[in-house]
Motif scaffolding. Structure first.
Motif, PDB file in Angstrom:
ATOM      1  N   ILE A  75     -62.913 -23.134  37.347  1.00 34.06           N
ATOM      2  CA  ILE A  75     -63.093 -23.890  38.581  1.00 34.06           C
ATOM      3  C   ILE A  75     -62.755 -22.958  39.731  1.00 34.06           C
ATOM      4  O   ILE A  75     -61.741 -22.266  39.708  1.00 34.06           O
ATOM      5  CB  ILE A  75     -62.245 -25.176  38.600  1.00 34.06           C
ATOM      6  N   ASP A  77     -63.146 -22.938  44.045  1.00 33.25           N
ATOM      7  CA  ASP A  77     -63.534 -23.493  45.342  1.00 33.25           C
ATOM      8  C   ASP A  77     -64.360 -24.774  45.193  1.00 33.25           C
ATOM      9  O   ASP A  77     -65.403 -24.934  45.804  1.00 33.25           O
ATOM     10  CB  ASP A  77     -64.299 -22.443  46.142  1.00 33.25           C
ATOM     11  N   GLY A  78     -63.881 -25.676  44.322  1.00 34.08           N
ATOM     12  CA  GLY A  78     -64.538 -26.965  44.154  1.00 34.08           C
ATOM     13  C   GLY A  78     -65.777 -26.956  43.285  1.00 34.08           C
ATOM     14  O   GLY A  78     -66.515 -27.939  43.246  1.00 34.08           O
ATOM     15  N   SER A 112     -70.770 -29.034  41.533  1.00 28.10           N
ATOM     16  CA  SER A 112     -69.921 -29.193  42.712  1.00 28.10           C
ATOM     17  C   SER A 112     -69.118 -30.467  42.527  1.00 28.10           C
ATOM     18  O   SER A 112     -69.674 -31.530  42.258  1.00 28.10           O
ATOM     19  CB  SER A 112     -70.766 -29.306  43.975  1.00 28.10           C
ATOM     20  N   LEU A 113     -67.802 -30.335  42.685  1.00 31.89           N
ATOM     21  CA  LEU A 113     -66.929 -31.480  42.483  1.00 31.89           C
ATOM     22  C   LEU A 113     -66.618 -32.158  43.810  1.00 31.89           C
ATOM     23  O   LEU A 113     -66.577 -31.506  44.856  1.00 31.89           O
ATOM     24  CB  LEU A 113     -65.627 -31.024  41.812  1.00 31.89           C
ATOM     25  N   SER A 115     -64.290 -33.995  46.708  1.00 32.50           N
ATOM     26  CA  SER A 115     -63.036 -33.506  47.305  1.00 32.50           C
ATOM     27  C   SER A 115     -61.803 -34.230  46.777  1.00 32.50           C
ATOM     28  O   SER A 115     -60.689 -33.782  47.011  1.00 32.50           O
ATOM     29  CB  SER A 115     -63.103 -33.648  48.824  1.00 32.50           C
ATOM     30  N   GLU A 119     -57.465 -30.471  40.836  1.00 34.13           N
ATOM     31  CA  GLU A 119     -57.882 -29.275  40.098  1.00 34.13           C
ATOM     32  C   GLU A 119     -56.802 -28.739  39.160  1.00 34.13           C
ATOM     33  O   GLU A 119     -57.101 -28.082  38.176  1.00 34.13           O
ATOM     34  CB  GLU A 119     -58.308 -28.174  41.072  1.00 34.13           C
TER      35      GLU A 119
END
Length: 151
Positions: A75, A77-78, A112-113, A115, A119
């Protein structure tokens, strides 16, 4: 008033289907050249099911015939990235004919996850050719939700 014969180039505007056929023929002539070479027999794309619960996002990745050592999850940066390589087993057959329909090669899938993910507490489990990734939602993101009054 004299009747004139139309010239050949004037008739082209009345033949749209012939022009369209020429374009389609040209596309299929060029197709082998423009088709990406990355989508070949050495590449496969594993199926991924993604679901959401109140507490987490769940990823289920089908990786039949693979071992957990062949898979890497990161993972950054998102963005969740799953990559690996399914190695082809070379078997020598004494028969004159063999057909292989299994896919082999390297793969990479990125997602893309949202916000609201936590994490630091992501977990993954690999069992019977299925990779399960659980991404919990951040408690802070839940408490930040509020109703806004319309004035």
């Amino acid at each position: 008033m004299a009747i004139e014969k139309r010239r050949e180039e004037e008739l082209d505007i009345y033949r749209p289907f012939e022009e369209m056929q020429k374009v389609i023929d040209r596309f299929f002539e060029e197709f082998p050249r423009i088709w990406p070479t990355t989508l070949s027999a050495e590449t496969f794309v594993p199926a991924v099911d993604i679901s959401e619960t109140d507490k987490s996002y769940e990823f289920e990745v089908e990786l039949p015939g693979m071992k957990k050592e062949d898979v890497n999850i990161e993972i950054d940066d998102g963005v969740l990235t799953i990559r690996g390589e399914k190695k082809e087993e070379k078997k020598e057959e004494k028969k004159g004919y063999k057909k292989i329909e299994r896919s082999y090669g390297k793969f990479e899938r990125s997602f893309s996850l949202p916000s609201d993910v936590d994490e630091k507490n992501i977990t993954a489990k690999f069992e019977n050719g299925v990779l399960n990734i659980s991404i919990p939602k951040s408690p802070e993101a839940k408490s930040a939700k509020r109703k806004i009054e319309i004035k």
